[in-house]
Design a protein around this motif. Structure first.
Motif, PDB file in Angstrom:
ATOM      1  N   ASP A  78       0.847  -1.183   0.000  1.00  0.00           N
ATOM      2  CA  ASP A  78       0.000   0.000   0.000  1.00  0.00           C
ATOM      3  C   ASP A  78       0.884   1.235   0.000  1.00  0.00           C
ATOM      4  N   ALA A  79       1.360   1.610  -1.175  1.00  0.00           N
ATOM      5  CA  ALA A  79       2.282   2.741  -1.265  1.00  0.00           C
ATOM      6  C   ALA A  79       1.606   4.057  -0.907  1.00  0.00           C
ATOM      7  N   GLU A  80       0.266   4.144  -1.054  1.00  0.00           N
ATOM      8  CA  GLU A  80      -0.407   5.399  -0.748  1.00  0.00           C
ATOM      9  C   GLU A  80      -0.265   5.758   0.725  1.00  0.00           C
ATOM     10  N   THR A  81      -0.290   4.744   1.604  1.00  0.00           N
ATOM     11  CA  THR A  81      -0.159   5.011   3.034  1.00  0.00           C
ATOM     12  C   THR A  81       1.185   5.638   3.350  1.00  0.00           C
ATOM     13  N   TRP A  82       2.201   5.307   2.576  1.00  0.00           N
ATOM     14  CA  TRP A  82       3.553   5.768   2.856  1.00  0.00           C
ATOM     15  C   TRP A  82       3.964   6.927   1.940  1.00  0.00           C
ATOM     16  N   ALA A  83       3.012   7.454   1.186  1.00  0.00           N
ATOM     17  CA  ALA A  83       3.361   8.455   0.178  1.00  0.00           C
ATOM     18  C   ALA A  83       3.952   9.724   0.771  1.00  0.00           C
ATOM     19  N   VAL A  84       3.662   9.993   2.049  1.00  0.00           N
ATOM     20  CA  VAL A  84       4.191  11.209   2.656  1.00  0.00           C
ATOM     21  C   VAL A  84       5.717  11.219   2.652  1.00  0.00           C
ATOM     22  N   PHE A  85       6.336  10.019   2.643  1.00  0.00           N
ATOM     23  CA  PHE A  85       7.791   9.941   2.683  1.00  0.00           C
ATOM     24  C   PHE A  85       8.429  10.274   1.335  1.00  0.00           C
ATOM     25  N   ASP A  86       7.624  10.500   0.320  1.00  0.00           N
ATOM     26  CA  ASP A  86       8.176  10.937  -0.962  1.00  0.00           C
ATOM     27  C   ASP A  86       8.335  12.453  -1.028  1.00  0.00           C
ATOM     28  N   ASP A  87       7.948  13.137   0.032  1.00  0.00           N
ATOM     29  CA  ASP A  87       8.107  14.592   0.070  1.00  0.00           C
ATOM     30  C   ASP A  87       9.591  14.952   0.071  1.00  0.00           C
TER      31      ASP A  87
END
Length: 827
Positions: A78-87
């Motif tokens: 579930d990459a969406e849950t961790w998407a904040v780390f792409d900031d």
């Protein structure tokens, strides 16, 4: 609507604050935000939530309009849950660029219990397109990942780890220590429950062993069995839960780890005993299930503590830089700020008792600094104006004003931590072989157990299950899996405490097999500091002190390294003006109205000889002349390190040939080789010539180590079987080396070789013991001679023997070099 109102409407107070899912009753995971404590449903949500808040993005929770989706299939990434780390702003804190255009980061990972976990994590990550390499640090539960950001997002990596049961977050020392502490407390609670249950169940089981086949009587038999069942149930359902979770994870990922046979043994003993109790027929071995769980937990706790004790130095290194600093503005005003906000050029005040927050140069003050955390040297060193200081060292005596040169991730302490993580990027060959052996052994154990059960079903069907259980327990390859990683971790910790940082895991495997060690000269066998060795006065009217002060006055206007040799001879009553530097020749200036020159003889006094007539021609000679008339000769040299000769003698005593390769002139190279007792030496060697000599030795079948410090040593460092960089080496040399000496002592090279040889012996002993134990214990268990409780005791004891043997590496005494040859006096 306020942010708080919006959040209340968005999720129930009893639901997970991050994802909105239901929270188990005994869930320990929480997030504190705006003075309130919010529940979380799992360690994965806790890792993400804390990383978001710690990264300064708490506004995500205050103003979000919907919850992240939760897929039904937990295995889906579930990459969406961790998407904040792409900031990009958040990644700037923990993602760092590599020389090849990729990036790397270090993550703290939860759920790691053994080498099988490390294999699974690395196998899953390395299979992803765009991942260059991943490496798990078993001792500190960290993973270092290198990837191409154009091909794979960082959030995908975190999602993949969470999908296989290992939630991760960017590594921060303080948070990692708290997490490891929480994990250890949970292990201790499980161990206490298992210990209490085992003792009480044993109390109710011993009478049956004493009474024999007749038992105690119907009523007592039933009562004691039910009491044992009640006491064993929490042991199996709570204390043994990590083994079941690990087995589910292994089977889900189609991997046979240590937890699979362990879980089969515990669950089999408990379920079979429960069935026998319910139907009133058959053997009951609740005591074996409780005892097996207790011994496994005790062995695993001791193993984890041993690994953490060996790896604690790495965590200490990660947190060695102070959290805050005192920055001085242009007017000298003090401002306290986080050390992470310092930049090159800042001026900081370091008070006595405080740590140095960044690398820099002392601008004001003099003090003693404790650098033991970084170099392994126990005694403080004295530093004054102009001297470099390393972030993480501890100021002992007086306040210092330091000009920052490198801060944050660029500081030496951070680079050493990065090199430490890089050491696990590729496991030694013996470690890879041991991991494969343990994996295949698990499969063989299951097959042997199945065959044993089938055979006993024909021999004695009532005993078939318990004999099979004993085989499963007694042959569990825990000791085999621990043999290599435990020894390697202990050796790494031992060497770091003694001032040798291994940056590549294969170094430990190469050290015991070395045939030759090649040294650079300047900065390696010598201190790399030019000093004034000798003064020959040619004038009958001037004293040596005055002539040396005249030379110092001229050199005061130069930035050349030679100027440092005269720094201590400066006098305030002798100053030079109109000084002109002639590159490659020397200095010319006016002192007391008279023209003076210092440098090469043909520059200072064209009619002077090329060298003095007094004594042999050694070192570098400078001529001081007044208006073309020679006044004094100065001999400059670079003194050998104090333990250089002892190191050369110790290496020779261990059967390792020593060679000196220098780009310096023949005279000083020959003099140093004779002084240190080095028979093989070459002067005037270019970087290409050094590499050619290295290749020639390797072509003869020799394994060669190279010790250097400069940019000119980079090619030969890269080509050596193992490369050592000195403590003062250039950044490029350190990154190309397999090991870095953290202090100035060359004797650490001898110690590294001794530890490498001891590690090889230790691994062989561990593997030999583990294999011998399994081979010797398996036949009696298959014949039905080993009851389940004795099998559990034997399996746990074998694992503890391996761990205890590996820990001997941490107590290995340093090599005795007192009897080795001292440095010979120069003629």
């Amino acid at each position: 609507m306020t942010a708080t109102t919006a959040q209340s409407a968005l999720i129930d107070a009893a639901a997970c604050y991050h994802c909105g899912a239901s929270v188990p009753d005994d869930a320990p995971w929480t997030l504190t935000l705006d003075g309130a404590e919010h529940p979380l449903c799992c360690p994965g949500c806790e890792a993400v939530a804390h990383a978001i808040v710690d990264g300064g993005l708490a506004g995500y929770y205050r103003f979000r309009s919907q919850l992240p989706s939760r897929p039904d299939d937990r295995r889906a990434a579930d990459a969406e849950t961790w998407a904040v780390f792409d900031d990009p702003g958040l990644q700037a804190r923990f993602v760092h660029a590599d020389d090849d255009g990729g990036v790397h980061a270090t993550l703290a990972v939860e759920g790691i219990t053994c080498a099988a976990c490390a294999w699974l994590i690395e196998h899953r990550l390395n299979a992803l397109d765009g991942v260059g390499a991943s490496a798990v640090n078993l001792a500190q539960h960290r993973v270092r990942i290198a990837w191409d950001p154009d091909r794979i997002a960082f959030s995908r990596l975190l999602a993949e780890l969470a999908a296989i049961g290992y939630p991760a977050q960017p590594y921060e020392p303080d948070e990692a220590q708290r997490r490891l502490h929480r994990e250890e407390r949970r292990q201790i609670r499980r161990l206490i429950v298992a210990a209490v249950g085992m003792m009480q169940v044993a109390m109710f089981s011993i009478p049956f062993y004493v009474a024999g086949d007749g038992g105690l009587g119907g009523d007592f038999d039933t009562l004691f069995h039910w009491l044992a069942f009640a006491l064993t149930t929490p042991v199996v359902l709570y204390s043994a839960q990590p083994f079941f979770a690990g087995a589910r994870r292994d089977l889900r990922n189609r991997r046979l780890g240590m937890d699979v046979p362990v879980s089969l043994a515990i669950a089999g003993a408990y379920l079979a005993s429960s069935w026998a109790l319910l139907v009133g027929h058959g053997d009951v071995y609740f005591d074996s299930a409780a005892m097996f769980t207790f011994f496994l937990l005790a062995g695993r706790l001791l193993e984890v503590r041993a690994r953490r004790r060996s790896g604690r130095r790495g965590n200490a290194l990660a947190g060695v830089l102070p959290l805050s600093a005192i920055r001085l503005d242009a007017g000298g005003e003090e401002h306290i700020l986080p050390a992470s906000e310092l930049v090159a050029g800042d001026r900081v005040l370091v008070r006595p008792g405080h740590g140095v927050p960044a690398d820099g140069v002392i601008e004001q003050g003099a003090s003693s600094l404790d650098e033991s955390m970084l170099t392994g040297e126990a005694l403080p060193v004295t530093r004054g104006v102009g001297d470099p200081v390393t972030g993480g060292s501890h100021n002992v005596e007086s306040p210092l004003t330091v000009r920052v040169t490198r801060a944050g991730h660029d500081a030496r302490a951070a680079q050493l931590l990065d090199l430490t993580d890089r050491a696990f990027a590729e496991r030694p060959r013996i470690a890879r072989q041991a991991a494969r052996l343990a994996h295949h052994f698990v499969l063989q154990v299951l097959l042997i157990a199945a065959a044993t059960g089938l055979a006993w079903s024909f021999i004695d069907s009532e005993r078939a299950f318990w004999v099979t259980l004993s085989v499963l327990v007694v042959s569990c390859p825990c000791a085999l899996a621990l043999a290599t990683p435990t020894a390697l971790t202990a050796a790494h910790g031992r060497l770091y405490r003694r001032g040798v940082l291994l940056t590549r895991a294969d170094a430990l495997e190469t050290l015991p097999r070395l045939d030759r060690m090649i040294f650079d000269k300047t900065g390696t066998l010598t201190r790399g500091e030019i000093t004034l060795e000798r003064t020959i006065v040619l004038s009958t009217t001037d004293t040596p002190a005055r002539l040396t002060a005249v030379a110092a006055a001229l050199e005061a206007h130069s930035e050349h390294p030679i100027a440092r040799a005269f720094r201590s001879h400066r006098r305030i009553d002798i100053t030079a003006r109109d000084v002109i530097a002639r590159p490659g020749q020397g200095l010319a200036g006016v002192i007391d109205g008279r023209p003076w020159r210092l440098g090469r003889p043909d520059f200072a006094a064209p009619n002077a000889p090329a060298s003095p007539d007094h004594g042999p021609e050694q070192g570098h000679w400078l001529l001081l002349a007044e208006d073309g008339e020679p006044r004094a000769w100065f001999a400059l040299g670079d003194r050998p390190r104090e333990d250089a000769a002892a190191t050369v003698a110790a290496l020779a005593a261990r059967g390792i040939a020593v060679e000196l390769l220098s780009g310096d002139a023949e005279a000083p190279t020959r003099a140093l080789a004779e002084r240190l007792g080095i028979a093989e030496w070459r002067a005037g060697a270019s970087p290409e010539g050094k590499l050619a000599r290295l290749r020639a030795c390797q072509a003869e079948g020799q394994r060669v180590a190279m010790v250097g410090d400069g940019i000119n040593d980079v090619p030969v460092l890269a080509g050596a079987d193992i490369a050592f960089a000195m403590n003062g080496a250039t950044d490029l040399a350190r990154t190309r080396a397999d090991a870095v000496l953290l202090g100035p002592r060359l004797g650490r090279l001898v110690e590294a070789i001794d530890v490498g040889r001891a590690t090889r012996r230790n691994i062989r002993q561990n593997l030999g013991w583990a294999l011998a134990y399994n081979l010797l214990a398996l036949p009696p268990a298959a014949l039905g001679w080993v009851p389940p409780w004795l099998a559990a005791l034997g399996m746990s004891a074998s694992s503890l023997v391996v761990v205890a043997n590996a820990l001997r590496l941490t107590r290995q005494p340093p090599p005795d070099m007192a009897a080795d040859s001292p440095i010979k006096d120069a003629p």
